[in-house]
Design an enzyme around this catalytic site. Structure first.
Site, PDB file in Angstrom:
ATOM      1  N   GLU A  99       0.809  -1.230   0.000  1.00  0.00           N
ATOM      2  CA  GLU A  99       0.000   0.000   0.000  1.00  0.00           C
ATOM      3  C   GLU A  99       0.836   1.271   0.000  1.00  0.00           C
ATOM      4  O   GLU A  99       0.553   2.229   0.723  1.00  0.00           O
ATOM      5  CB  GLU A  99      -0.947   0.004   1.216  1.00  0.00           C
ATOM      6  CG  GLU A  99      -2.101  -0.945   1.110  1.00  0.00           C
ATOM      7  CD  GLU A  99      -3.042  -0.627  -0.047  1.00  0.00           C
ATOM      8  OE1 GLU A  99      -3.092   0.538  -0.466  1.00  0.00           O
ATOM      9  OE2 GLU A  99      -3.705  -1.558  -0.540  1.00  0.00           O
ATOM     10  N   GLY A 100       1.859   1.284  -0.814  1.00  0.00           N
ATOM     11  CA  GLY A 100       2.769   2.426  -0.841  1.00  0.00           C
ATOM     12  C   GLY A 100       3.890   2.185   0.151  1.00  0.00           C
ATOM     13  O   GLY A 100       3.649   2.084   1.348  1.00  0.00           O
TER      14      GLY A 100
END
Length: 536
Positions: free
Chosen positions: A382-383
């Site tokens: 997620e990043g």
């Protein structure tokens, strides 16, 4: 973990023995629906409560937990941005968990640079779309636990603008859904392989190829063209908080195993102990230090993550507009911290869990190495955590002209000042940590105004750690203050433990925060002092 999920060579994936039965019971008990709104068939629990349930599931088995976690994101996407027809077709069985969902973003050449994706979507005569392209790292992209998998796929339509502004979002079901809700023909995409990963072996991480067999995979546009990234960001807070919870939950599992082992494993003699009599290793100061580091950081993470979840709830449901906006800003600040700080700690604390087991911990049969291996993906999900630090420093500090983060520091400092008596040393260390973090935040704010972006980015990661450790101390300070009040119904030993853990955190974690000031404010010059060609 030993067996893992298996790609069968024909595009299908088999999950480990027992997984299908476990997932069936999970669905029958209603747990997937617990945190969704009642108007779409959910249990109506606030996210702050659903997050607690989610922590327990991840603690039990992180690989298993990723399947419902990805489905949560699919439900949010359709609930917020889907048409009534799309909601009717997909939400009922996604909410119950009878079907699962995925987020299909990453491509081999793009990685975290989502704007570089090249999967194409072309409108068909019937108003649907046909997708062609290859995606990688798709968690639970193919498996045998549900009848249908609903993929949310990012792609480009013809003549779309370059970069993230030209990305659209599509529903691509594994099996097309007929008008009566029954399953139709298999869609035109295939699982080419699953990754051989460091950990989470039970979670199939898939390479998916769309449109190889014909005109393309049938897709349904969500919302408007070229708005895909905006839609994705509406669900990022919950997704990133969920990944942060992975760091917490796997640390908790590792701590439970380490504490049990330390109590029963006898080795060495304690200072002043009887000659020739071995003591449980929990009696040795360094083992006790490691256990306390695990316990204190886990309690800090849990408090910060749950406060983040509460902020998301209040930002959505409070009637007072000013209060709602303040909670929305708080959630925006806490989310990158929750994701990055907690997942970095997950790797650190599960490593400590191995250390407490000694040589036995490094042997796979003990089982504790799995927690460390499982945890290693979370700082990437997620990043990456560097992206989270960049988000905190570049976008969250300037929120409300700097007033949002200033308001948070004022709250922390007020709570620190309220501690007196035996708790005063905790308050003093929390004050020092908060003032140091605020100094860096204010300096970054000034540098942003001067366009010194590289200098801010160079210190973003140590600054995020400063913030996480400081907010963890804030949670401990509030817990200690509440425990001193001796609330009715609590075991006095539990309350004493909370005070002792808060004091330990202040001495061993909060005391290190001011030392990160110089690192955070060092600027970018030193990072680029060696020519890139010399990195060889």
């Amino acid at each position: 973990d030993t067996v893992g999920s298996v790609h069968n060579g024909d595009g299908t994936v088999s999950t480990p023995p027992g997984y299908r039965e476990a997932y069936k019971k999970f669905v029958e008990a209603g747990w997937p629906a617990a945190g969704f709104p009642e108007d779409i068939g959910g249990g109506g629990l606030p996210w702050a409560v659903a997050a607690v349930v989610q922590e327990m599931i991840i603690t039990a088995d992180m690989g298993f937990s990723l399947c419902p976690m990805l489905t949560y994101g699919t439900v949010d996407m359709l609930h917020l941005h889907g048409t009534d027809e799309q909601k009717s077709a997909y939400l009922p069985k996604l909410v119950t968990g009878e079907w699962s969902g995925t987020m299909v973003l990453t491509e081999p050449h793009a990685g975290s640079d989502v704007g570089a994706l090249s999967t194409k979507a072309v409108r068909a005569d019937d108003g649907t779309w046909r997708l062609k392209g290859t995606k990688i790292f798709i968690t639970w992209g193919e498996h045998d636990m549900v009848e249908n998998i609903i993929h949310v796929v990012l792609a480009r339509t013809p003549n779309a603008p370059a970069g993230t502004k030209g990305i659209s979002c599509f529903i691509v079901p594994k099996f097309l859904v007929n008008a009566d809700g029954s399953l139709g023909e298999r869609n035109d995409y295939a699982c080419l392989s699953i990754e051989h990963k460091v950990g989470i072996h039970s979670s199939p991480t898939c390479m998916l190829s769309f449109g190889d067999a014909g005109k393309g995979a049938v897709g349904y546009l969500i919302g408007e063209e070229n708005q895909g990234m905006r839609y994705m960001f509406t669900m990022m807070n919950e997704a990133r908080l969920s990944v942060g919870t992975e760091g917490l939950a796997v640390s908790e599992r590792s701590y439970q195993a380490a504490a049990a082992y330390a109590r029963q494993r006898k080795q060495g003699r304690t200072v002043g102990g009887d000659r020739g009599e071995q003591a449980p290793i929990i009696d040795h100061p360094d083992v006790r230090r490691m256990l306390m580091m695990m316990r204190a950081n886990i309690e800090a993470m849990r408090g910060v993550l749950y406060r983040n979840a509460l902020a998301l709830d209040l930002a959505r449901y409070l009637e007072d507009e000013e209060a709602r906006m303040q909670e929305e800003s708080l959630a925006a600040i806490l989310t990158p911290i929750s994701k990055a700080w907690a997942t970095d700690l997950g790797v650190e604390l599960t490593s400590l869990g191995i250390q407490i087991h000694g040589g036995s911990g490094y042997i796979e049969e003990t089982g504790v190495a799995q927690f460390w291996r499982d945890s290693r993906i979370a700082p990437i999900y997620e990043g990456t955590n560097g992206i989270q630090a960049q988000d905190l420093a570049m976008r969250r500090i300037p929120l409300e002209g700097g007033n949002a983060i200033r308001r948070l520091f004022e709250t922390v400092l007020a709570d620190a000042a309220s501690l007196d008596g035996d708790l005063k040393p905790i308050g003093e260390r929390l004050t020092a940590a908060a003032e140091a973090s605020a100094q860096v935040a204010m300096t970054f704010g000034a540098w942003l105004a001067e366009a010194r972006y590289n200098d801010v980015l160079a210190g973003a990661t140590p600054f995020l750690k400063m913030m996480g450790d400081t907010l963890g101390g804030w949670i401990h300070a509030r817990a200690a203050r509440a425990a001193v009040a001796e609330p009715a119904g609590y075991d006095p030993a539990f309350l004493a433990d909370r005070i002792a853990t808060a004091a330990f955190y202040a001495e061993h974690v909060l005391s290190t925060v001011p030392g990160l000031t110089a690192t955070s404010l060092a600027g970018a010059e030193g990072l680029f002092a060696i020519d890139e060609a010399r990195f060889s």
